[in-house]
Motif scaffolding. Structure first.
Motif: not given
Length: 327
Positions: A109-116, A88-97, A118-128
């Motif tokens: 899955g694990a609650a902690g992984t699901s939380y992480v 997710i981070q790689g695609f969010a920072s890639n200017p061609l994507i 979810h919130h990483e997707i929210l961060r990616a939405k700031k860019f695309k």
């Protein structure tokens, strides 16, 4: 045309070098210790590899030009966030994507992984824009993760929901231990005695059942995790958390019911999502040109494009949440 020339050139050059292997001059250097044909074979392989890399660099640019590349991240069982987060981070920072598509078929899955995630997707939405497609089923922690997307499409037969949290405590009873010892399974095994400080230190020991107080403590952890999960999903999907009994008590819904509850946005296929991307891209000031190209996270196109247009920024920080709570 450029791709064809690059491919033909690599083949011709490698063949030409191999034809002249016997003409290599003998000497007292390293060539006298290594078979000439072996050396030429290695050199030919290196040349061909470099030319193939150049070919794919050209191909990456050619495929992206005039089209709209969308990065694809697959979500399965979520027990380790490291790989998904790095994609997710790689695609969010890639200017061609230009956007990110989540292909979700997840049992949870694990609650902690699901939380992480979810919130990483929210961060990616700031860019695309980030959209999601559920083909067969997306449950509990898997749904928790994808609920953060801008838009969620599911096939008509997809299963969705099972929102909740569970924690299991496993222990061996005395009767089971004696039975195993009688069968010789546990013979010779040293039994463990625990010396501890802190009344909750041995909570969830595999040697004893939970006491009423320990069960109360565990229930508190489960309830807190559940409320956090509900809050995040309700905020992302704009749902009424007060009506959680209708959508968040572990029920499993088929897509039409999930749509009526607001858990998804549309019943459809990946073609429908491609159409949804156009207005989303406009909101980010990006146009949607030509064809929508789906770029897998491990594709050569993605690797090469990042190599060409961005410099290495070091390794991603590993994100691990080995919790015993599962969503």
């Amino acid at each position: 045309m450029v791709r064809q020339r690059a491919g033909i050139l690599s083949i011709v050059l490698a063949f030409n070098i191999s034809l002249h292997a016997d003409q290599m001059p003998a000497g007292n250097g390293w060539g006298s210790y290594v078979d000439k044909r072996t050396v030429v074979g290695v050199m030919s392989g290196v040349v061909v590899a470099l030319l193939v890399m150049a070919y794919y660099k050209v191909r990456a640019i050619a495929d992206y030009t005039g089209n709209t590349p969308i990065g694809v991240v697959r979500l399965g069982e979520l027990n380790d966030a490291e790989l998904v987060v790095s994609q997710i981070q790689g695609f969010a920072s890639n200017p061609l994507i230009k956007g990110i598509l989540l292909l979700a078929d997840s049992p949870g899955g694990a609650a902690g992984t699901s939380y992480v995630v979810h919130h990483e997707i929210l961060r990616a939405k700031k860019f695309k824009p980030v959209v999601a497609l559920i083909e067969n089923g997306c449950y509990s922690g898997g749904y928790y993760a994808v609920s953060a997307a801008h838009y969620v499409v599911a096939s008509g037969t997809a299963g969705i929901g099972n929102i909740g949290v569970i924690s299991r405590h496993h222990y061996v009873t005395n009767a089971q231990r004696y039975a195993l010892e009688g069968l010789g399974v546990l013979s010779g095994i040293v039994h463990e005695e625990q010396v501890f400080a802190g009344h909750s230190k041995v909570t969830a020991s595999t040697y004893v059942p939970l006491t009423p107080n320990q069960r109360h403590e565990f229930q508190g952890l489960v309830d807190q995790t559940y409320q956090l999960m509900l809050t995040d999903i309700a905020r992302a999907r704009k749902l009424d958390i007060a009506a959680q009994a209708a959508w968040a008590e572990g029920q499993i819904f088929l897509a039409p019911h999930a749509l009526s509850l607001g858990l998804i946005d549309q019943i459809g296929t990946i073609s429908d999502l491609k159409g949804v991307l156009r207005p989303l891209l406009k909101k980010y000031g990006m146009g949607c040109y030509g064809e929508v190209i789906l770029v897998p996270a491990v594709s050569m196109l993605n690797v090469v494009s990042k190599y060409i247009l961005t410099k290495a920024q070091g390794s991603q920080t590993s994100v691990r949440f080995p919790l015993e709570l599962h969503a």
